[in-house]
Scaffold this active site. Structure first.
Site, PDB file in Angstrom:
ATOM      1  N   GLU A 157      -9.001  -0.367  -2.215  1.00 27.51           N
ATOM      2  CA  GLU A 157      -9.298  -0.587  -3.627  1.00 27.51           C
ATOM      3  C   GLU A 157     -10.535  -1.459  -3.698  1.00 27.51           C
ATOM      4  O   GLU A 157     -11.005  -1.971  -2.692  1.00 27.51           O
ATOM      5  CB  GLU A 157      -8.115  -1.263  -4.301  1.00 27.51           C
ATOM      6  CG  GLU A 157      -6.883  -0.370  -4.247  1.00 27.51           C
ATOM      7  CD  GLU A 157      -5.934  -0.646  -5.356  1.00 27.51           C
ATOM      8  OE1 GLU A 157      -6.215  -0.217  -6.490  1.00 27.51           O
ATOM      9  OE2 GLU A 157      -4.930  -1.306  -5.091  1.00 27.51           O
ATOM     10  N   GLU A 171      -1.033  -0.769  -1.329  1.00 23.79           N
ATOM     11  CA  GLU A 171      -1.480  -2.144  -1.041  1.00 23.79           C
ATOM     12  C   GLU A 171      -0.219  -2.974  -0.927  1.00 23.79           C
ATOM     13  O   GLU A 171       0.428  -3.280  -1.925  1.00 23.79           O
ATOM     14  CB  GLU A 171      -2.393  -2.605  -2.186  1.00 23.79           C
ATOM     15  CG  GLU A 171      -3.376  -3.648  -1.726  1.00 23.79           C
ATOM     16  CD  GLU A 171      -2.818  -5.025  -1.915  1.00 23.79           C
ATOM     17  OE1 GLU A 171      -2.149  -5.497  -0.975  1.00 23.79           O
ATOM     18  OE2 GLU A 171      -3.033  -5.608  -2.977  1.00 23.79           O
ATOM     19  N   ASN A 214       2.570 -10.116  -9.648  1.00 26.65           N
ATOM     20  CA  ASN A 214       1.831 -11.337  -9.285  1.00 26.65           C
ATOM     21  C   ASN A 214       0.458 -11.463  -9.962  1.00 26.65           C
ATOM     22  O   ASN A 214       0.050 -12.549 -10.332  1.00 26.65           O
ATOM     23  CB  ASN A 214       1.730 -11.494  -7.768  1.00 26.65           C
ATOM     24  CG  ASN A 214       1.189 -10.276  -7.065  1.00 26.65           C
ATOM     25  OD1 ASN A 214       1.040  -9.226  -7.677  1.00 26.65           O
ATOM     26  ND2 ASN A 214       0.892 -10.403  -5.793  1.00 26.65           N
ATOM     27  N   CYS A 224      -0.881 -11.302  -2.316  1.00 28.87           N
ATOM     28  CA  CYS A 224      -0.815 -10.437  -1.127  1.00 28.87           C
ATOM     29  C   CYS A 224      -1.745 -10.940  -0.033  1.00 28.87           C
ATOM     30  O   CYS A 224      -1.449 -10.842   1.143  1.00 28.87           O
ATOM     31  CB  CYS A 224      -1.126  -9.005  -1.510  1.00 28.87           C
ATOM     32  SG  CYS A 224      -2.609  -8.864  -2.484  1.00 28.87           S
TER      33      CYS A 224
HETATM   34  P1  NAD Z   1       8.573  -4.050  -5.426  1.00 29.69           P
HETATM   35  O1  NAD Z   1       7.697  -3.461  -4.400  1.00 29.69           O
HETATM   36  O2  NAD Z   1       9.981  -3.548  -5.454  1.00 29.69           O
HETATM   37  O3  NAD Z   1       7.976  -3.830  -6.907  1.00 29.69           O
HETATM   38  C1  NAD Z   1       6.638  -3.549  -7.192  1.00 29.69           C
HETATM   39  C2  NAD Z   1       6.558  -2.492  -8.286  1.00 29.69           C
HETATM   40  O4  NAD Z   1       7.199  -1.306  -7.826  1.00 29.69           O
HETATM   41  C3  NAD Z   1       7.232  -2.858  -9.610  1.00 29.69           C
HETATM   42  O5  NAD Z   1       6.491  -2.329 -10.691  1.00 29.69           O
HETATM   43  C4  NAD Z   1       8.563  -2.114  -9.524  1.00 29.69           C
HETATM   44  O6  NAD Z   1       9.111  -1.818 -10.792  1.00 29.69           O
HETATM   45  C5  NAD Z   1       8.134  -0.850  -8.824  1.00 29.69           C
HETATM   46  N1  NAD Z   1       9.211  -0.124  -8.134  1.00 29.69           N
HETATM   47  C6  NAD Z   1      10.333  -0.641  -7.577  1.00 29.69           C
HETATM   48  N2  NAD Z   1      11.076   0.352  -7.038  1.00 29.69           N
HETATM   49  C7  NAD Z   1      10.408   1.507  -7.249  1.00 29.69           C
HETATM   50  C8  NAD Z   1      10.660   2.872  -6.926  1.00 29.69           C
HETATM   51  N3  NAD Z   1      11.757   3.236  -6.262  1.00 29.69           N
HETATM   52  N4  NAD Z   1       9.745   3.798  -7.295  1.00 29.69           N
HETATM   53  C9  NAD Z   1       8.627   3.431  -7.945  1.00 29.69           C
HETATM   54  N5  NAD Z   1       8.347   2.172  -8.298  1.00 29.69           N
HETATM   55  C10 NAD Z   1       9.222   1.213  -7.955  1.00 29.69           C
HETATM   56  O7  NAD Z   1       8.519  -5.610  -5.246  1.00 29.69           O
HETATM   57  P2  NAD Z   1       9.530  -6.754  -5.728  1.00 29.69           P
HETATM   58  O8  NAD Z   1      10.965  -6.402  -5.456  1.00 29.69           O
HETATM   59  O9  NAD Z   1       9.213  -7.070  -7.123  1.00 29.69           O
HETATM   60  O10 NAD Z   1       9.086  -7.938  -4.739  1.00 29.69           O
HETATM   61  C11 NAD Z   1       9.613  -7.976  -3.417  1.00 29.69           C
HETATM   62  C12 NAD Z   1       8.585  -8.390  -2.392  1.00 29.69           C
HETATM   63  O11 NAD Z   1       7.454  -7.506  -2.444  1.00 29.69           O
HETATM   64  C13 NAD Z   1       7.937  -9.749  -2.597  1.00 29.69           C
HETATM   65  O12 NAD Z   1       8.713 -10.772  -2.102  1.00 29.69           O
HETATM   66  C14 NAD Z   1       6.641  -9.607  -1.853  1.00 29.69           C
HETATM   67  O13 NAD Z   1       6.817  -9.863  -0.491  1.00 29.69           O
HETATM   68  C15 NAD Z   1       6.294  -8.164  -2.050  1.00 29.69           C
HETATM   69  N6  NAD Z   1       5.271  -8.011  -3.110  1.00 29.69           N
HETATM   70  C16 NAD Z   1       4.007  -7.817  -2.712  1.00 29.69           C
HETATM   71  C17 NAD Z   1       3.013  -7.699  -3.649  1.00 29.69           C
HETATM   72  C18 NAD Z   1       1.595  -7.495  -3.247  1.00 29.69           C
HETATM   73  O14 NAD Z   1       0.678  -7.816  -4.005  1.00 29.69           O
HETATM   74  N7  NAD Z   1       1.342  -6.940  -2.088  1.00 29.69           N
HETATM   75  C19 NAD Z   1       3.315  -7.784  -5.005  1.00 29.69           C
HETATM   76  C20 NAD Z   1       4.642  -7.955  -5.395  1.00 29.69           C
HETATM   77  C21 NAD Z   1       5.610  -8.059  -4.428  1.00 29.69           C
END
Ligand code: NAD
Length: 483
Positions: free
Chosen positions: A461, A249, A151, A283
Site C-alpha cells: 500500500e 497488511e 487502530n 502494525c
Molecule cells: P481482526 O483482524 O479480527 O479485525 C480486523 C477487521 O476485520 C475488522 O473490520 C473486523 O470486523 C474484520 N473481520 C473480522 N472477521 C472477519 C471475517 N471473517 N471476514 C471479514 N472481515 C472480518 O482484528 P481484531 O480481532 O480486531 O484484533 C486482533 C489482533 O489483530 C490485534 O491484537 C492485533 O494484533 C491485530 N491487528 C492488527 C492490525 C494491523 O494494523 N495490522 C489492526 C488491528 C488488529
C-alpha cells in the site's frame, strides 16, 4: 446518544433487518453512537450499488483528470473539517487528539497524492516485430472491498479508498465494529460530491457478518484487508474461491537494531515514540529493541526515565498515552505480559494496568519494558498490540540480523548507526518491507511503498506501487498490413 445511518448507493440507510450496534468511547466506556448492523442483504445492496456505479456511463466516460480533481476536493474538505474529524477519531479510538489530527492530515495527504496520480498510470509499448504495435493498458479491477481495522480507521480507509478510486474503481468499505464513525464522516464528504457520490459505500457491521459477506461476494473484484493474521488467512481463502487478488497488511514484530555509534538521544526518542504512539496499537510499532551490549544499560536507563514521565489520560486531554481500544484487547495484552512474567521475564518498567483518577474509567496499560526473555517466547514472537517493548542484546552484526529476522513477521526495521557501510549491509539482509536508517517513519510515509515480508502480508500500500494492486494489465497487439 445518537443513531447514524450507513451510506449505500448515494443514500443514508438503516440495515434491512433494522438492527443496530453501539460504539463506545475507550476513555470512559460510554456509548457514543448507534450504527446499523449490516447483514448479508445489506452487503449485497452495497456491492450491487458499487458495481452499478462502476459500470455507469458517467463513471466510464469520466476523464482521469476529472477523477483526480474530485479526489483533490476530498482532501480539501477533509482539511476544512480537520478538527471535527480529529475529535470523532479521538472519541472512537481513544487516541490523543494530536495523533488524531495527524491522522486526519495523513488522510488528506492520501487523497491529494492519489488525486495527482489519477492521470499518470501509463502503459508501455513493447517491441515485438516491425509490423506489430504492442501496448499495455492498466485497467481498473471494478469493485474493491476494504476491510478496515480499529487502530487508524480514517487513515487506513483513506489510503485504500483514494488509491482504488484514483485508477477508476468503485469501493465498499467495512470499518471495524469498534470504530465505525470516521468512515461514515468520510462518506458525508463523498455524499456532497456529484462525481464521487456513488463511488463509495460504507457498510457498518461485525466482521463475521458484514465482513464475511463482503469478502465472499462474487461481484467483488479485489480485497484490501488490514488486521490480524488469522482473519487475513480466512479472507485470503474467501478470495481464493472467487479467484480475486488480495492486499493483506497483517502487522509485525518490528525491530530497532541499535549500535554503540548511534546518535543516542535521537535513537531513544524514536524507539519510545514508535512503541507509545497509539498506545502501541500500531502494525509498524517498533516492539523489539535489539541493542548492542556495550550501550544496552545506558540506553535502557534513559528510555526508562523518559517512559516514567509519559502523561497518560483521555485522548481529548491530548495526553501522550491514551487507553487501549477495548477490554478484550486490554486483557489480551495483560495475559501476554503475565505469561512472560511466569517464564522469568524481568519487568524494567510498567507491566500492568495504570490506575487512578480518570484512568479508572478506561483500560490503560503502563508503558512497559521487558527483558530477560527467550527470543523464542511468545512475547518476543507475537504482536502484543500494546505499549510493550521487549529487549534483547547482541554482540555482533550477524547476531543482530539473526534476531531481527527471527520472527514470523517482516514489516519494518529501524537501524541506528553512523556507519554507512554497516547500515547498508544490514538493510540488504533484513527481511522486511521497509527499512529506516536513523529514522522510523511509523505513521507517515504516504509516498513510500508499505507492506510485509513473511506473515506481515501480501502486496504493497502507499506510494505509486499501491496503484498496481488496483489495476489489471491488458496487452494489445496490432498487426499492420504491408503496403
Ligand atoms: P481482526 O483482524 O479480527 O479485525 C480486523 C477487521 O476485520 C475488522 O473490520 C473486523 O470486523 C474484520 N473481520 C473480522 N472477521 C472477519 C471475517 N471473517 N471476514 C471479514 N472481515 C472480518 O482484528 P481484531 O480481532 O480486531 O484484533 C486482533 C489482533 O489483530 C490485534 O491484537 C492485533 O494484533 C491485530 N491487528 C492488527 C492490525 C494491523 O494494523 N495490522 C489492526 C488491528 C488488529
Amino acid at each position: 446518544m445518537q443513531t447514524m445511518k450507513m451510506y449505500v448507493n448515494g443514500q443514508w440507510t438503516n440495515s434491512v433487518a433494522g438492527a443496530f450496534f453501539s460504539t463506545y468511547n475507550p476513555a470512559n466506556q460510554e456509548e457514543i453512537e448507534r450504527v446499523p448492523r449490516a447483514g448479508k442483504e445489506d452487503v449485497d445492496l452495497a456491492v450491487a450499488a458499487a458495481k452499478q456505479a462502476f459500470e455507469s456511463p458517467e463513471w466510464q466516460s469520466l476523464k482521469p483528470s476529472e477523477r483526480g480533481r474530485a479526489l483533490f476536493d476530498v482532501a480539501r474538505k477533509l482539511r476544512e473539517r480537520a478538527e471535527e474529524m480529529a475529535m470523532i477519531e479521538t472519541l472512537d479510538t481513544g487516541k490523543p487528539l494530536s495523533q488524531a489530527r495527524s491522522d486526519v492530515e495523513s488522510a488528506a495527504r492520501y487523497f491529494k497524492y492519489y488525486a495527482g496520480a489519477a492521470d499518470k498510470m501509463f502503459g508501455e509499448t513493447i517491441p515485438v516485430a516491425p509490423n506489430v504495435i504492442d501496448y499495455t493498458v492498466r485497467e481498473p479491477m471494478g469493485v474493491c472491498a476494504h476491510i478496515i481495522p480499529w487502530n487508524y480507521p480514517l487513515q487506513i480507509t483513506s489510503r485504500g479508498v483514494a488509491a482504488a478510486i484514483s485508477v477508476g474503481n468503485t469501493v465498499v468499505v467495512k470499518p471495524a465494529e469498534d470504530t465505525p464513525l470516521s468512515a461514515l464522516k468520510l462518506a458525508e464528504i463523498f455524499s456532497e460530491m456529484e462525481v464521487l457520490k456513488h463511488a463509495l459505500q460504507v457498510v457498518t457491521g461485525y466482521g463475521k457478518e458484514a465482513g464475511a459477506a463482503l469478502v465472499n461476494h462474487p461481484d467483488v473484484n479485489h480485497i484490501t484487508f488490514t488486521g490480524s493474521v488469522a482473519t487475513g488467512a480466512s479472507v485470503m481463502m474467501s478470495a481464493a474461491k472467487n479467484i480475486i487478488p488480495v492486499t493483506l497488511e497483517l502487522g509485525g514484530k518490528s525491530p530497532h537494531i541499535v549500535f554503540p555509534d548511534c546518535d543516542l538521544e535521537e535513537t531513544v526518542s524514536w524507539v519510545m515514540r514508535s512503541i507509545i504512539q497509539n498506545a502501541g496499537q500500531t502494525c509498524s510499532a517498533g516492539s523489539r529493541l535489539l541493542v548492542h551490549s556495550a550501550i544496552k544499560d545506558k540506553l535502557i536507563g534513559i528510555l526508562t526515565e523518559k517512559m516514567q514521565q509519559i502523561k497518560m489520560g483521555p485522548g481529548t486531554n491530548d495526553s501522550e498515552l491514551g487507553p487501549i481500544i477495548s477490554q478484550k484487547q486490554f486483557e489480551r495484552i495483560t495475559a501476554m505480559v503475565d505469561r512472560a512474567k511466569e517464564e522469568g521475564a524481568r519487568i524494567v518498567i510498567g507491566g500492568k494496568r495504570a490506575i487512578g483518577g480518570d484512568l479508572n474509567k478506561g483500560f490503560y496499560f503502563e508503558p512497559t519494558i521487558i527483558e530477560n526473555v527467550s527470543h523464542k517466547s511468545e512475547i518476543a514472537q507475537e504482536e502484543v498490540f500494546g505499549p510493550v517493548l521487549t529487549v534483547f542484546e547482541f554482540e555482533t552484526e550477524e547476531e543482530a540480523i539473526e534476531l531481527a529476522n527471527g520472527t514470523p513477521y517482516g514489516l519494518v526495521t529501524g537501524i541506528w548507526t553512523n556507519d554507512v557501510s554497516r547500515a547498508h549491509r544490514i538493510a540488504g539482509k533484513v527481511k522486511s518491507g521497509q527499512v529506516f536508517i536513523n529514522d522510523y517513519g511509523a505513521a507517515g510515509g504516504v509516498e513510500l511503498p508499505f507492506g510485509g515480508y513473511k506473515k506481515s502480508g501480501i502486496g504493497r500500500e502507499k506510494g505509486i506501487e499501491a496503484l498496481r494492486n488496483y489495476t489489471q494489465l491488458k496487452n494489445v497487439a496490432i498487426k499492420m498490413k504491408s503496403k
